[in-house]
Design a protein around this motif. Structure first.
Motif, PDB file in Angstrom:
ATOM      1  N   VAL A 264     -38.015 -16.248 -28.785  1.00  0.00           N
ATOM      2  CA  VAL A 264     -36.915 -16.605 -29.363  1.00  0.00           C
ATOM      3  C   VAL A 264     -36.595 -15.133 -30.205  1.00  0.00           C
ATOM      4  O   VAL A 264     -37.662 -15.637 -31.300  1.00  0.00           O
ATOM      5  N   VAL A 265     -35.899 -14.692 -30.845  1.00  0.00           N
ATOM      6  CA  VAL A 265     -35.631 -13.833 -31.837  1.00  0.00           C
ATOM      7  C   VAL A 265     -34.588 -13.256 -32.606  1.00  0.00           C
ATOM      8  O   VAL A 265     -33.346 -14.135 -32.428  1.00  0.00           O
ATOM      9  N   GLU A 266     -34.278 -13.619 -33.978  1.00  0.00           N
ATOM     10  CA  GLU A 266     -33.073 -13.534 -35.246  1.00  0.00           C
ATOM     11  C   GLU A 266     -32.513 -12.675 -34.038  1.00  0.00           C
ATOM     12  O   GLU A 266     -32.619 -12.067 -33.845  1.00  0.00           O
ATOM     13  N   LYS A 267     -30.990 -12.823 -34.338  1.00  0.00           N
ATOM     14  CA  LYS A 267     -29.442 -12.618 -33.921  1.00  0.00           C
ATOM     15  C   LYS A 267     -29.984 -12.062 -32.337  1.00  0.00           C
ATOM     16  O   LYS A 267     -28.766 -11.469 -31.937  1.00  0.00           O
ATOM     17  N   GLY A 268     -31.058 -12.733 -31.430  1.00  0.00           N
ATOM     18  CA  GLY A 268     -30.423 -12.403 -30.243  1.00  0.00           C
ATOM     19  C   GLY A 268     -29.866 -14.298 -30.006  1.00  0.00           C
ATOM     20  O   GLY A 268     -29.355 -14.790 -29.686  1.00  0.00           O
ATOM     21  N   SER A 269     -29.517 -14.062 -28.394  1.00  0.00           N
ATOM     22  CA  SER A 269     -29.236 -15.008 -27.745  1.00  0.00           C
ATOM     23  C   SER A 269     -29.561 -15.852 -26.973  1.00  0.00           C
ATOM     24  O   SER A 269     -31.108 -16.004 -25.838  1.00  0.00           O
ATOM     25  N   VAL A 270     -29.119 -17.174 -27.015  1.00  0.00           N
ATOM     26  CA  VAL A 270     -29.106 -17.844 -26.494  1.00  0.00           C
ATOM     27  C   VAL A 270     -28.540 -18.553 -25.287  1.00  0.00           C
ATOM     28  O   VAL A 270     -27.552 -18.857 -26.196  1.00  0.00           O
ATOM     29  N   ALA A 271     -28.722 -19.075 -24.232  1.00  0.00           N
ATOM     30  CA  ALA A 271     -27.316 -20.453 -23.758  1.00  0.00           C
ATOM     31  C   ALA A 271     -27.874 -21.556 -24.096  1.00  0.00           C
ATOM     32  O   ALA A 271     -28.953 -22.564 -23.458  1.00  0.00           O
ATOM     33  N   ILE A 272     -26.831 -22.983 -24.829  1.00  0.00           N
ATOM     34  CA  ILE A 272     -27.103 -24.197 -25.205  1.00  0.00           C
ATOM     35  C   ILE A 272     -26.316 -24.597 -24.162  1.00  0.00           C
ATOM     36  O   ILE A 272     -24.635 -24.181 -24.404  1.00  0.00           O
ATOM     37  N   ASP A 273     -26.784 -25.534 -23.484  1.00  0.00           N
ATOM     38  CA  ASP A 273     -25.693 -26.396 -22.084  1.00  0.00           C
ATOM     39  C   ASP A 273     -24.889 -25.442 -21.506  1.00  0.00           C
ATOM     40  O   ASP A 273     -23.607 -25.406 -22.126  1.00  0.00           O
ATOM     41  N   GLY A 274     -24.897 -23.934 -21.531  1.00  0.00           N
ATOM     42  CA  GLY A 274     -24.737 -22.985 -20.584  1.00  0.00           C
ATOM     43  C   GLY A 274     -23.325 -22.231 -22.026  1.00  0.00           C
ATOM     44  O   GLY A 274     -22.691 -21.138 -21.111  1.00  0.00           O
ATOM     45  N   VAL A 275     -23.269 -22.440 -23.463  1.00  0.00           N
ATOM     46  CA  VAL A 275     -22.582 -22.011 -23.896  1.00  0.00           C
ATOM     47  C   VAL A 275     -23.808 -20.201 -24.355  1.00  0.00           C
ATOM     48  O   VAL A 275     -24.831 -21.056 -25.661  1.00  0.00           O
ATOM     49  N   SER A 276     -23.139 -19.415 -25.058  1.00  0.00           N
ATOM     50  CA  SER A 276     -23.798 -18.206 -25.167  1.00  0.00           C
ATOM     51  C   SER A 276     -23.492 -18.177 -26.457  1.00  0.00           C
ATOM     52  O   SER A 276     -22.425 -17.885 -27.096  1.00  0.00           O
ATOM     53  N   LEU A 277     -24.497 -18.383 -27.542  1.00  0.00           N
ATOM     54  CA  LEU A 277     -24.631 -18.439 -28.893  1.00  0.00           C
ATOM     55  C   LEU A 277     -25.557 -17.663 -29.300  1.00  0.00           C
ATOM     56  O   LEU A 277     -26.671 -17.034 -29.132  1.00  0.00           O
ATOM     57  N   THR A 278     -25.568 -16.732 -30.463  1.00  0.00           N
ATOM     58  CA  THR A 278     -26.049 -15.944 -31.388  1.00  0.00           C
ATOM     59  C   THR A 278     -27.267 -16.647 -32.377  1.00  0.00           C
ATOM     60  O   THR A 278     -26.339 -17.682 -33.199  1.00  0.00           O
ATOM     61  N   ILE A 279     -28.447 -17.251 -32.702  1.00  0.00           N
ATOM     62  CA  ILE A 279     -29.089 -17.671 -32.737  1.00  0.00           C
ATOM     63  C   ILE A 279     -29.375 -16.791 -34.628  1.00  0.00           C
ATOM     64  O   ILE A 279     -29.985 -15.383 -34.557  1.00  0.00           O
ATOM     65  N   TYR A 280     -29.608 -17.917 -35.450  1.00  0.00           N
ATOM     66  CA  TYR A 280     -30.423 -16.880 -36.776  1.00  0.00           C
ATOM     67  C   TYR A 280     -31.731 -18.148 -36.614  1.00  0.00           C
ATOM     68  O   TYR A 280     -31.374 -19.473 -36.724  1.00  0.00           O
ATOM     69  N   ASP A 281     -32.254 -17.896 -38.836  1.00  0.00           N
ATOM     70  CA  ASP A 281     -32.540 -18.576 -39.121  1.00  0.00           C
ATOM     71  C   ASP A 281     -34.359 -19.135 -38.045  1.00  0.00           C
ATOM     72  O   ASP A 281     -34.395 -20.512 -37.866  1.00  0.00           O
ATOM     73  N   VAL A 282     -34.306 -17.997 -37.448  1.00  0.00           N
ATOM     74  CA  VAL A 282     -35.438 -18.212 -37.105  1.00  0.00           C
ATOM     75  C   VAL A 282     -37.138 -19.165 -37.388  1.00  0.00           C
ATOM     76  O   VAL A 282     -37.127 -18.159 -38.266  1.00  0.00           O
ATOM     77  N   LYS A 283     -37.681 -20.191 -37.327  1.00  0.00           N
ATOM     78  CA  LYS A 283     -38.930 -21.585 -37.302  1.00  0.00           C
ATOM     79  C   LYS A 283     -39.665 -20.940 -35.310  1.00  0.00           C
ATOM     80  O   LYS A 283     -38.484 -20.990 -34.746  1.00  0.00           O
ATOM     81  N   PRO A 284     -40.509 -21.022 -36.388  1.00  0.00           N
ATOM     82  CA  PRO A 284     -41.907 -21.305 -34.884  1.00  0.00           C
ATOM     83  C   PRO A 284     -40.916 -22.603 -33.500  1.00  0.00           C
ATOM     84  O   PRO A 284     -40.967 -22.495 -32.782  1.00  0.00           O
ATOM     85  N   THR A 285     -40.078 -23.729 -34.155  1.00  0.00           N
ATOM     86  CA  THR A 285     -39.691 -24.656 -33.123  1.00  0.00           C
ATOM     87  C   THR A 285     -38.104 -24.546 -33.504  1.00  0.00           C
ATOM     88  O   THR A 285     -38.223 -25.880 -32.773  1.00  0.00           O
ATOM     89  N   GLN A 286     -37.471 -23.963 -33.776  1.00  0.00           N
ATOM     90  CA  GLN A 286     -36.530 -24.419 -35.104  1.00  0.00           C
ATOM     91  C   GLN A 286     -35.670 -23.294 -34.868  1.00  0.00           C
ATOM     92  O   GLN A 286     -35.960 -22.258 -35.704  1.00  0.00           O
ATOM     93  N   PHE A 287     -34.003 -22.943 -34.643  1.00  0.00           N
ATOM     94  CA  PHE A 287     -33.110 -21.849 -34.728  1.00  0.00           C
ATOM     95  C   PHE A 287     -31.784 -23.027 -35.351  1.00  0.00           C
ATOM     96  O   PHE A 287     -31.716 -23.744 -34.958  1.00  0.00           O
ATOM     97  N   THR A 288     -31.385 -21.978 -35.241  1.00  0.00           N
ATOM     98  CA  THR A 288     -29.296 -22.219 -35.970  1.00  0.00           C
ATOM     99  C   THR A 288     -28.555 -21.741 -34.931  1.00  0.00           C
ATOM    100  O   THR A 288     -29.051 -20.223 -35.669  1.00  0.00           O
ATOM    101  N   ALA A 289     -27.668 -21.547 -35.080  1.00  0.00           N
ATOM    102  CA  ALA A 289     -26.069 -21.644 -34.330  1.00  0.00           C
ATOM    103  C   ALA A 289     -25.074 -21.960 -35.402  1.00  0.00           C
ATOM    104  O   ALA A 289     -24.751 -22.643 -35.799  1.00  0.00           O
ATOM    105  N   SER A 290     -24.309 -20.695 -35.562  1.00  0.00           N
ATOM    106  CA  SER A 290     -22.584 -21.436 -35.683  1.00  0.00           C
ATOM    107  C   SER A 290     -21.828 -21.070 -35.141  1.00  0.00           C
ATOM    108  O   SER A 290     -21.528 -19.924 -34.139  1.00  0.00           O
TER     109      SER A 290
END
Length: 213
Positions: free
Chosen positions: A134-160
């Motif tokens: 997990v990296v800042e401004k990286g990509s994660v598929a969430i329920d199959g949806v490609s999202l850019t993530i931010y505000d990365v913490k050890p066990t949490q991230f955020t997507a807009s």
């Protein structure tokens, strides 16, 4: 292979246990006529194979083995549930999201859904051992949806979430506490393996420079 760009929101019409496997009958008026037996279909981020198709009824059937049921949130589905659908990537398609295999790494949990001016902010919790992917401004598929993530913490991230994605996916149905399928970036997983990152290590610019990237 998929891209994380959802093509339709389908509906679970029926579930049927067959031995250790589970068959899902899915309704999709947009995609059922394009699916053939043997085709790969991403069901909320899980790559499954079409085993029967009824184009006239806009329905198709996919089968999940017990290991897949345990690793993903498919076991949470009931008749009437809505799911994200994406057909497999073709060589001539645009790669609008990122490379998604449909192989769920772990189950995460929605911890908050916040409405902003013209968008939505969703926070997700995940097991700490996956933090190296997990990296800042990286990509994660969430329920199959490609999202850019931010505000990365050890066990949490955020997507807009922009309005189009909100209306075109099941993300709009999420509430705090609900489980989601998480697939981390394939490239991040390969880099972590090649550089010998341990479970609690993270990919950083200094670490990449050390290995010649």
């Amino acid at each position: 292979m998929f891209t994380g760009i959802i093509q339709d929101i389908g509906t679970i019409k029926r579930l049927q246990r067959k031995g250790d496997n589970t068959e899902f009958t899915v309704f999709s008026d947009k995609l059922a006529h394009d699916i053939k037996i043997g085709d790969s279909v991403a069901i909320s981020g899980v790559c499954l194979t079409g085993s029967a198709v009824d184009p006239k009824a806009n329905q198709f059937v996919v089968t999940a083995v017990s290991e897949t049921m345990q690793r993903a949130t498919l076991g949470d589905l009931t008749p009437g549930a809505h799911i994200n659908l994406e057909l497999a990537l073709q060589p001539t398609d645009r790669l609008g999201g990122h490379f998604v295999q449909g192989h769920v790494d772990t189950i995460g949990r929605c911890s908050a859904v916040l409405q902003r001016a013209g968008s939505w902010e969703i926070r997700f919790d995940f097991p700490q051992e996956y933090g190296r992917y997990v990296v800042e401004k990286g990509s994660v598929a969430i329920d199959g949806v490609s999202l850019t993530i931010y505000d990365v913490k050890p066990t949490q991230f955020t997507a807009s979430i922009i309005p189009h994605t909100w209306e075109s996916t099941t993300l709009r149905l999420l509430k705090a506490g609900m489980r989601v399928n998480l697939e981390f970036d394939l490239l991040a997983k390969y880099i972590a393996k090649m550089t010998g990152l341990q479970t609690t290590d993270r990919i950083t610019l200094d670490r990449l420079r050390e290995y010649g990237y």
